[in-house]
Design an enzyme around this catalytic site. Structure first.
Site, short mmCIF file in Angstrom:
data_model
loop_
_atom_site.label_atom_id
_atom_site.label_comp_id
_atom_site.label_asym_id
_atom_site.label_seq_id
_atom_site.Cartn_x
_atom_site.Cartn_y
_atom_site.Cartn_z
N CYS A 233 -18.80 -0.03 0.82
CA CYS A 233 -18.72 -1.40 0.59
C CYS A 233 -19.02 -1.71 -0.97
O CYS A 233 -20.17 -1.01 -1.50
CB CYS A 233 -19.80 -2.08 1.36
SG CYS A 233 -19.88 -2.18 3.22
N GLN B 235 -5.07 -2.00 13.79
CA GLN B 235 -5.56 -2.94 12.85
C GLN B 235 -7.07 -2.84 12.98
O GLN B 235 -7.75 -2.52 13.88
CB GLN B 235 -5.16 -4.43 13.01
CG GLN B 235 -3.56 -4.69 12.76
CD GLN B 235 -3.19 -4.41 11.34
OE1 GLN B 235 -3.99 -4.29 10.51
NE2 GLN B 235 -1.81 -4.64 11.30
N ASP C 42 5.46 -5.00 8.04
CA ASP C 42 4.14 -4.74 8.01
C ASP C 42 4.12 -3.12 7.45
O ASP C 42 3.66 -2.42 7.94
CB ASP C 42 3.38 -4.93 9.27
CG ASP C 42 1.92 -4.43 8.99
OD1 ASP C 42 1.42 -4.21 7.92
OD2 ASP C 42 1.29 -4.52 10.05
N CYS D 207 -1.41 -4.52 3.47
CA CYS D 207 -2.48 -4.24 3.08
C CYS D 207 -3.16 -4.08 1.54
O CYS D 207 -3.95 -3.53 1.35
CB CYS D 207 -3.07 -3.13 4.04
SG CYS D 207 -1.98 -1.80 3.69
C1 SAM Z 1 0.41 -0.71 8.24
S1 SAM Z 1 1.01 0.04 9.55
C2 SAM Z 1 1.37 -1.31 10.70
C3 SAM Z 1 1.83 -1.09 11.96
C4 SAM Z 1 1.80 -2.38 12.89
N1 SAM Z 1 2.59 -3.46 12.52
C5 SAM Z 1 0.42 -2.77 13.27
O1 SAM Z 1 0.20 -3.75 12.96
O2 SAM Z 1 -0.27 -2.20 13.95
C6 SAM Z 1 2.46 0.70 9.20
C7 SAM Z 1 3.31 1.26 9.98
O3 SAM Z 1 4.42 1.78 9.15
C8 SAM Z 1 4.92 3.14 9.54
N2 SAM Z 1 5.41 4.03 8.53
C9 SAM Z 1 5.22 4.46 7.42
N3 SAM Z 1 6.19 4.96 6.80
C10 SAM Z 1 7.38 4.52 7.29
C11 SAM Z 1 8.78 4.87 6.96
N4 SAM Z 1 8.99 5.39 6.06
N5 SAM Z 1 9.56 4.28 8.15
C12 SAM Z 1 9.27 3.44 8.78
N6 SAM Z 1 7.78 3.36 9.37
C13 SAM Z 1 6.96 3.96 8.45
C14 SAM Z 1 3.64 3.87 9.92
O4 SAM Z 1 3.81 4.99 10.89
C15 SAM Z 1 2.82 2.71 10.55
O5 SAM Z 1 2.92 2.47 11.86
#
Ligand code: SAM
Length: 430
Positions: free
Chosen positions: A83, A262, A361, A387
Site C-alpha cells: 500500500c 478479479q 479485458d 488494469c
Molecule cells: C485481466 S485477465 C481477464 C480475465 C477475465 N475477463 C476476468 O475478468 O476474469 C486477462 C486474461 O487474458 C488472458 N490472456 C493473456 N494473454 C492472452 C493472449 N495473448 N491471447 C488471449 N488471451 C490472453 C489471460 O489468460 C487472462 O485470462
C-alpha cells in the site's frame, strides 16, 4: 537513465500527486518527486537521483503538514510495498483515483471523457494474494516485499487482505517455518474460492513424506479446498479436499491452481453489472480475454456469447462449466469457446461482423492490435476493461479515432491504497 547522484537537501512545496502517488513539486523549473508527500505540504527532502525527467527524493521532514494527512491504517505503511496511499483522507484518495484516470486519458487527448466517481473496494476484501516467505536463522519471515526492494516485511497486520485469508497467515507461517530449509524463498498464492481457500506454495524445495503429511493435516485443520506444492515447475497436488470453484451467475467454474480471478468479489460485481448494462440491447456478444468466464456466464443468461481466451486451462474450465450448467438447472444461451492467442491473431474485422457488442479485458499490455481491428469494425458497443490506465487510454484513442464515442469511464479501485487501478470504459458507434 541515472545521470549523477547528489546528496543535496532542499525544501519544496508540493503542488500535486503523481500517478505513482508521489507528491510533485518544482525546483529550478524541474519536477521534484517526493514519496509520501501531499499537496500543499512544505517538505524537506534529500535528492537521491537526478534524471532528465526530474529530481527523485527521499523525505526528511514534513515542515508544514497538509490537513488531508492522516494516520495510516496499517503499522507496516511506509515499509510494506503493498500500500502506498494510506497517509491521506478518504476524500483526497478518492479524488486522486479519479484524477489518475483523467490524467491517463488526457495524455491521449481524451480530456473530454466523462470519468465517474470511483468504486472503492472495502478494506479486508482482497481474495487473491501472493505472499513471500523466507527462512532465516531467526525464523520464517512471511509477508510482502518492502517498497522498491526484495526485502520481505514480516506482516502482523494487513487491512486489505480478506479476513478468511488473513486468519490463515499465522498458521501458514508456523507450517512453512517447520518445513522450509535455511534461506529457502517461497511464494505462497492464496485464493478465496466458493469452496474454500486454494493454496499454492512455489519453492525450490522438494517436500519429504513427513512434510507432506503435515501439509495434509494443515489442509484438514483449516478447511483448505486444495493445497499444491510447486517445485522446479512441477505442480504437486498435495491434497484436493474439494475442487476450488468460482461461481458466476449460478454457473460453477473449476479454478485451476493460481488462475486469474478479479481481486475482490465486490469489484467483480460492479464490473459485471457495468458490462451487462452496456450490452443489454445486444444479441451476440464476444468476450475477448475471457479468463474463466467472469463476464461470459453472466452475459450468457441473455446473449449468445463467443468467449476467446489464450490460457488452455481457462478454456477447459469454461467448456466444462458450460457443459455442466444445464444439469445444474442453469439455462444459458449459446456459448462458443475459442482457444486463441489474441496478441498474435486478433479477431479480424470480418470475424467481428455479426457481433453487436464486444467485451475486452486484456492483461496490462493492453490489446493494441485487437483494438485496431475493432476500430474498423461495425460493432456497436465495446466495453473495455483494463488494469492499466495508460494502455486503456492508448487503446481508447484507437477506438475514438475509428469513430467510437467514449461514453463513460468507471474507475474501479480493487487494489485499495495501492497505485493499481482498474478502468471500465463503454464505447458506442453513433
Ligand atoms: C485481466 S485477465 C481477464 C480475465 C477475465 N475477463 C476476468 O475478468 O476474469 C486477462 C486474461 O487474458 C488472458 N490472456 C493473456 N494473454 C492472452 C493472449 N495473448 N491471447 C488471449 N488471451 C490472453 C489471460 O489468460 C487472462 O485470462
Amino acid at each position: 537513465m541515472e545521470l549523477n547522484r547528489m546528496p543535496e537537501s532542499i525544501t519544496v512545496t508540493i503542488e500535486s500527486l503523481g500517478a505513482r502517488g508521489d507528491g510533485i513539486a518544482k525546483h529550478d523549473g524541474k519536477p521534484v518527486y517526493v514519496p509520501g508527500a501531499l499537496p500543499g505540504e512544505v517538505v524537506q527532502v534529500q535528492v537521491v537521483e537526478t534524471r532528465k525527467s526530474g529530481l527523485y527524493t527521499r523525505m526528511l521532514d514534513v515542515k508544514e503538514p497538509s490537513r488531508q494527512r492522516v494516520q495510516a491504517k496499517c503499522q507496516h505503511f511506509g515499509r510494506c510495498g503493498g500500500c502506498q496511499m494510506q497517509h491521506m483522507t478518504d476524500e483526497l484518495y478518492r479524488k486522486w483515483v479519479q484524477d489518475r484516470a483523467r490524467f491517463a486519458l488526457a495524455q491521449q487527448g481524451l480530456d473530454e471523457a466523462q470519468v465517474e466517481d470511483p468504486f472503492m473496494a472495502p478494506p479486508e476484501s482482497r481474495r487473491r494474494v501472493a505472499l513471500k516467505a523466507l527462512q532465516t536463522a531467526s525464523g520464517l519471515v512471511f509477508g510482502f516485499n518492502a517498497e522498491g526492494s526484495h526485502q520481505i516485511v514480516d506482516v502482523v497486520q494487513c487491512p486489505v487482505m480478506h479476513s478468511s485469508i488473513w486468519a490463515l497467515v499465522p498458521e501458514l507461517k508456523r507450517l512453512l517455518g517447520n518445513i522450509l530449509p535455511q534461506r529457502a524463498l517461497a511464494q505462497v498464492h492464496a485464493t478465496l474460492t466458493a469452496t474454500g481457500i486454494d493454496l499454492v506454495v512455489d519453492v525450490a524445495h522438494e517436500i519429504s513424506l513427513q512434510e507432506r503429511e503435515a501439509c495434509v493435516q494443515f489442509a484438514n485443520d483449516f478447511n483448505i479446498s486444495a493445497f499444491h506444492w510447486r517445485s522446479d515447475g512441477f505442480l504437486d497436488p498435495i491434497v484436493v479436499r474439494q475442487e476450488p470453484i468460482m461461481e458466476f451467475a449460478g454457473v460453477k467454474v473449476p479454478l485451476s491452481p493460481g488462475a486469474f480471478i478479479q481481486a475482490t468479489s465486490e469489484s467483480e460485481a460492479v464490473m459485471i453489472e457495468r458490462v451487462q448494462s452496456a450490452c443489454s440491447s445486444a444479441g451476440r456478444v464476444a468476450d475477448l480475454f475471457s479468463g474463466i468466464g467472469t463476464f461470459t456466464f453472466p452475459l450468457a443468461r441473455q446473449h449468445q456469447i463467443l468467449a476467446v481466451e489464450g490460457a488452455l486451462d481457462a478454456v477447459q474450465a469454461l467448456e466444462n462449466a458450460r457443459n455442466s450448467a444445464p444439469a445444474a438447472g442453469v439455462k444459458l444461451k449459446q456459448v462458443v469457446v475459442k482457444h486463441r492467442d489474441l496478441f498474435r491473431r486478433p479477431l479480424s474485422v470480418k470475424e467481428l461482423a455479426g457481433f453487436d457488442a464486444v467485451v475486452i479485458d486484456p492483461p496490462r499490455a493492453g490489446a493494441q492490435m485487437q483494438m485496431e481491428q475493432l476500430a474498423q469494425s461495425g460493432v456497436k458497443t465495446v466495453v473495455s476493461v483494463s488494469c492499466n490506465p495508460n494502455t486503456f487510454a492508448r487503446d481508447a484513442r484507437i477506438l475514438v479515432e475509428g469513430g467510437y464515442e467514449l461514453n463513460t469511464v468507471l474507475p474501479v479501485d480493487q487494489f485499495l491504497w495501492s497505485t493499481h487501478l482498474e478502468l471500465v470504459g463503454v464505447f458506442t458507434r453513433p
